[in-house]
Scaffold this motif. Structure first.
Motif: not given
Length: 271
Positions: A238-242, A255-269
């Motif tokens: 898993l590479n989740q680099a922003l 276009p913005d940091f928080m949107t990109e952060w949510r886009h790149r963030l991986k959430i797993m159980t």
């Protein structure tokens, strides 16, 4: 069962993002997602003390959920020595440490990692150390050994922790900063700079070690290219680099940091 969030290469300072503004937003989002553990695989800032302060603030905002991080090469540029990096500087700093995820059989093993020039073995006879000193940001990082010797030490540390986890019958998520598999390296015929830079991306020996111990998950960063999870043998990488977004270079899909952060963030159980 626990929800775990994964990210790397946030580069708050290069991206000119104010942590005081975005950290409460990140904490609120992670809480809304019922995340129990937030893992950051290095390169928060170019100053270790600033990176640690960011993680400490996040821990305060997220508690009782936990935050853990390792140092990438950018975090190592200022405010910290090699000797200090090898010590438990904070309970939140996971290098050469582990965290057992409550309510599960999962162990998070952290190691900053390093490189040994093997990804540039297509360029025989090159002086990668001289090139690094002339052109690469890591030239300011001092260490009491060669890069190859430093990678040897990384592998010894990780192998000892994997063996310990195996004895404890733990499933492992290994968090490191540098690249563990050659499949993620880009070779080109027309970009001499990046073909040389491949020497400083990581080591295939780490991927070989993960395969030998059948590590279920390896989280890494350093490369700012965007990858889907890669299933290579028994290991999922898993590479989740922003990555960067500035006047010179834009590696974001949004276009913005928080949107990109949510886009790149991986959430797993993990259960």
């Amino acid at each position: 069962m626990a929800r775990v969030a994964l990210i790397s290469d946030l580069h708050f300072d290069v991206n000119q993002v104010d942590p005081a503004t975005v950290l409460p937003q990140q904490a609120a989002y992670l809480k809304a997602q019922n995340v129990a553990l937030y893992l950051i695989a290095g390169d928060l800032t170019n100053h270790f003390n600033q990176s640690l302060a960011i993680v400490q603030q996040l821990q305060t905002l997220l508690a009782p959920a936990q935050v853990r991080f390792i140092a990438g090469n950018h975090d190592m540029l200022h405010d910290v020595s090699y000797a200090a990096l090898e010590t438990p500087l904070s309970p939140l700093y996971l290098h050469h440490q582990f965290y057992d995820l409550p309510g599960t059989n999962w162990r998070i093993i952290g190691n900053n990692g390093w490189y040994d020039y093997q990804y540039a073995d297509n360029l025989p006879g090159r002086n990668f150390l001289a090139w690094k000193r002339a052109f690469w940001i890591d030239s300011t990082i001092t260490q009491p050994m060669s890069d190859d010797e430093r990678m040897d030490r990384v592998l010894i540390q990780i192998q000892a922790q994997l063996a310990q986890a195996r004895r404890a019958n733990k499933r492992v998520l290994l968090m490191t900063h540098f690249v563990p598999r050659r499949e993620f390296i880009r070779y080109t015929a027309d970009d001499r700079f990046w073909n040389m830079a491949n020497a400083l991306m990581g080591s295939p020996r780490l991927g070989q070690l993960a395969a030998a111990y059948q590590v279920p998950y390896v989280l890494f960063g350093h490369l700012h290219r965007h990858f889907w999870p890669q299933h290579l043998g028994a290991v999922t990488y898993l590479n989740q680099a922003l990555g960067y977004h500035n006047r010179r270079l834009n590696e974001w899909d949004t276009p913005d940091f928080m949107t990109e952060w949510r886009h790149r963030l991986k959430i797993m159980t993990l259960s």
